[in-house]
Design a protein around this motif. Structure first.
Motif, PDB file in Angstrom:
ATOM      1  N   GLU A 185       0.825  -1.208   0.000  1.00  0.00           N
ATOM      2  CA  GLU A 185       0.000   0.000   0.000  1.00  0.00           C
ATOM      3  C   GLU A 185       0.862   1.262   0.000  1.00  0.00           C
ATOM      4  O   GLU A 185       0.509   2.271  -0.618  1.00  0.00           O
ATOM      5  CB  GLU A 185      -0.917   0.000   1.230  1.00  0.00           C
ATOM      6  CG  GLU A 185      -1.794   1.235   1.358  1.00  0.00           C
ATOM      7  CD  GLU A 185      -2.611   1.241   2.634  1.00  0.00           C
ATOM      8  OE1 GLU A 185      -3.158   2.305   2.980  1.00  0.00           O
ATOM      9  OE2 GLU A 185      -2.695   0.190   3.293  1.00  0.00           O
ATOM     10  N   PHE A 186       2.005   1.198   0.685  1.00  0.00           N
ATOM     11  CA  PHE A 186       2.893   2.358   0.755  1.00  0.00           C
ATOM     12  C   PHE A 186       3.926   2.369  -0.382  1.00  0.00           C
ATOM     13  O   PHE A 186       4.855   3.172  -0.366  1.00  0.00           O
ATOM     14  CB  PHE A 186       3.592   2.401   2.117  1.00  0.00           C
ATOM     15  CG  PHE A 186       2.707   2.916   3.223  1.00  0.00           C
ATOM     16  CD1 PHE A 186       2.636   4.274   3.495  1.00  0.00           C
ATOM     17  CD2 PHE A 186       1.927   2.048   3.961  1.00  0.00           C
ATOM     18  CE1 PHE A 186       1.817   4.753   4.506  1.00  0.00           C
ATOM     19  CE2 PHE A 186       1.100   2.515   4.973  1.00  0.00           C
ATOM     20  CZ  PHE A 186       1.035   3.869   5.245  1.00  0.00           C
ATOM     21  N   ASN A 187       3.737   1.481  -1.345  1.00  0.00           N
ATOM     22  CA  ASN A 187       4.566   1.460  -2.558  1.00  0.00           C
ATOM     23  C   ASN A 187       6.057   1.300  -2.264  1.00  0.00           C
ATOM     24  O   ASN A 187       6.903   1.930  -2.916  1.00  0.00           O
ATOM     25  CB  ASN A 187       4.332   2.734  -3.387  1.00  0.00           C
ATOM     26  CG  ASN A 187       2.912   2.837  -3.896  1.00  0.00           C
ATOM     27  OD1 ASN A 187       2.368   1.879  -4.438  1.00  0.00           O
ATOM     28  ND2 ASN A 187       2.299   3.997  -3.704  1.00  0.00           N
ATOM     29  N   ILE A 188       6.374   0.464  -1.285  1.00  0.00           N
ATOM     30  CA  ILE A 188       7.782   0.181  -1.013  1.00  0.00           C
ATOM     31  C   ILE A 188       8.310  -0.671  -2.169  1.00  0.00           C
ATOM     32  O   ILE A 188       7.751  -1.734  -2.461  1.00  0.00           O
ATOM     33  CB  ILE A 188       7.946  -0.557   0.328  1.00  0.00           C
ATOM     34  CG1 ILE A 188       7.235   0.209   1.454  1.00  0.00           C
ATOM     35  CG2 ILE A 188       9.427  -0.755   0.633  1.00  0.00           C
ATOM     36  CD1 ILE A 188       7.621   1.655   1.594  1.00  0.00           C
ATOM     37  N   PRO A 189       9.361  -0.246  -2.838  1.00  0.00           N
ATOM     38  CA  PRO A 189       9.775  -0.950  -4.063  1.00  0.00           C
ATOM     39  C   PRO A 189      10.300  -2.363  -3.843  1.00  0.00           C
ATOM     40  O   PRO A 189      10.089  -3.235  -4.688  1.00  0.00           O
ATOM     41  CB  PRO A 189      10.858  -0.035  -4.648  1.00  0.00           C
ATOM     42  CG  PRO A 189      11.313   0.824  -3.518  1.00  0.00           C
ATOM     43  CD  PRO A 189      10.139   0.987  -2.622  1.00  0.00           C
ATOM     44  N   ASP A 190      10.986  -2.596  -2.729  1.00  0.00           N
ATOM     45  CA  ASP A 190      11.603  -3.907  -2.494  1.00  0.00           C
ATOM     46  C   ASP A 190      11.019  -4.493  -1.213  1.00  0.00           C
ATOM     47  O   ASP A 190      11.382  -4.098  -0.105  1.00  0.00           O
ATOM     48  CB  ASP A 190      13.122  -3.745  -2.384  1.00  0.00           C
ATOM     49  CG  ASP A 190      13.869  -5.064  -2.540  1.00  0.00           C
ATOM     50  OD1 ASP A 190      13.235  -6.074  -2.887  1.00  0.00           O
ATOM     51  OD2 ASP A 190      15.096  -5.066  -2.315  1.00  0.00           O
ATOM     52  N   ARG A 191      10.097  -5.444  -1.369  1.00  0.00           N
ATOM     53  CA  ARG A 191       9.368  -6.013  -0.234  1.00  0.00           C
ATOM     54  C   ARG A 191       9.775  -7.482  -0.087  1.00  0.00           C
ATOM     55  O   ARG A 191       9.316  -8.338  -0.844  1.00  0.00           O
ATOM     56  CB  ARG A 191       7.858  -5.869  -0.446  1.00  0.00           C
ATOM     57  CG  ARG A 191       7.441  -4.424  -0.730  1.00  0.00           C
ATOM     58  CD  ARG A 191       5.940  -4.274  -0.881  1.00  0.00           C
ATOM     59  NE  ARG A 191       5.391  -4.963  -2.042  1.00  0.00           N
ATOM     60  CZ  ARG A 191       5.302  -4.442  -3.264  1.00  0.00           C
ATOM     61  NH1 ARG A 191       5.751  -3.205  -3.504  1.00  0.00           N
ATOM     62  NH2 ARG A 191       4.759  -5.131  -4.257  1.00  0.00           N
ATOM     63  N   ILE A 192      10.625  -7.751   0.893  1.00  0.00           N
ATOM     64  CA  ILE A 192      11.264  -9.064   1.006  1.00  0.00           C
ATOM     65  C   ILE A 192      10.636  -9.873   2.136  1.00  0.00           C
ATOM     66  O   ILE A 192      10.615  -9.443   3.296  1.00  0.00           O
ATOM     67  CB  ILE A 192      12.776  -8.917   1.261  1.00  0.00           C
ATOM     68  CG1 ILE A 192      13.426  -8.079   0.155  1.00  0.00           C
ATOM     69  CG2 ILE A 192      13.434 -10.286   1.359  1.00  0.00           C
ATOM     70  CD1 ILE A 192      14.897  -7.777   0.396  1.00  0.00           C
TER      71      ILE A 192
END
Length: 228
Positions: A185-192
Motif C-alpha cells: 500500500e505504501f509502494n515500497i519498491p523492495d518487499r522481502i
C-alpha cells in the motif's frame, strides 16, 4: 533520508526456544519445538491446554502476552533463549554504513532497553538506527481485554505510516506474510519476505504483496539497498 525497515523477531532473532519456554510456563507442560514453530497460538492452546485451562481461556490469553512482552519477570529471563539468525547481523552492519536501519517490532516500549541490549549482544547495528515499538496498550485486543481495540495489523500500519512520513523507505524485510499488504500500500519498491518454512509457504508472501522471498540472510550479503 532513505531507510530500510526490518522486523526483529523471527526475522533477525530466532524466538522459537523462548516461545516454547513461555508455553511451558503457561500450561505447565512441555510443548514440542516443532509444534511451536509450525502452529498458531490458538492451535497450540487448543491442542495442549487441559479442559480446566480451556475453561479459563481469557486468563491464559492475557498471561501469555504478559510473559511474552516481559510484563512478568519470567518473560525477561527467558530472553536468554533467543538466538541470532545467521548472517543477519553482518548484512545489517554493512547496510548501516550506507543507509538508515529502522527496526519495526511488535515488542513493546517496556522492552526497549532489553531489545537494544539484545541487538548489541548479537552484533546488530544500534548506532544511528531507529527502534520503533508497539505500546503495551496495543495488545489489549490480543490479550482479550478490549475486543474493539486495534489489531496488530492496525498498529503496524499506523507505525509504518509514521516511518514513511520521515524516511524514504526503499526496502522492507519481514517474516509474516500478513503484513505485506501494508508495505505494498505504501509502494515500497523492495518487499522481502523472510521465509519461515515450517509455518508459511513462499506463495503466501507473494500473494500478500512481497516482491521476493529469501530463505537465508546470506542471499542479501551482496545486495545492499540503493542509498542514493
Amino acid at each position: 533520508m532513505k531507510g530500510v525497515v526490518v522486523d526483529v523477531d523471527d526475522t533477525l532473532i530466532d524466538t522459537g526456544l523462548r516461545i516454547q519456554k513461555v508455553w511451558g510456563l503457561l500450561l505447565n507442560r512441555e510443548i514440542p519445538l516443532e509444534v511451536v514453530e509450525a502452529q498458531s497460538l490458538e492451535q497450540i492452546f487448543m491442542k495442549f491446554a487441559s479442559r480446566e485451562q480451556k475453561s479459563r481461556v481469557k486468563e491464559y490469553q492475557k498471561r501469555f502476552w504478559d510473559i511474552l512482552l516481559c510484563l512478568e519477570e519470567a518473560g525477561a529471563k527467558s530472553l536468554e533463549l533467543h538466538r541470532p539468525i545467521p548472517f543477519a547481523a553482518d548484512v545489517l552492519q554493512a547496510w548501516s554504513k550506507k543507509i538508515r536501519i529502522i527496526y519495526l517490532t511488535g515488542r513493546t516500549e517496556n522492552m526497549r532497553s532489553l531489545t537494544l541490549d539484545e541487538l548489541k549482544r548479537f552484533g546488530f547495528p544500534t548506532e544511528n538506527t531507529e527502534l520503533v515499538m508497539f505500546s503495551p496498550t496495543d495488545y489489549a485486543r490480543p490479550k482479550g481485554e478490549d475486543t474493539s481495540g486495534p489489531t496488530q495489523i492496525d498498529t503496524k500500519t499506523k507505525l509504518f505510516s509514521e516511518i514513511c512520513a520521515t524516511f524514504s523507505i526503499v526496502r522492507v524485510i519481514d517474516d509474516y506474510p500478513g503484513y505485506f499488504p501494508i508495505f505494498k500500500e505504501f509502494n515500497i519498491p523492495d518487499r522481502i519476505g523472510y521465509l519461515r518454512p515450517k509455518k508459511h509457504k513462499p506463495q503466501q508472501y507473494f500473494e500478500q504483496g512481497a516482491t521476493r522471498v529469501i530463505e537465508s540472510w546470506k542471499e542479501l550479503q551482496d545486495d545492499a539497498p540503493m542509498s542514493e
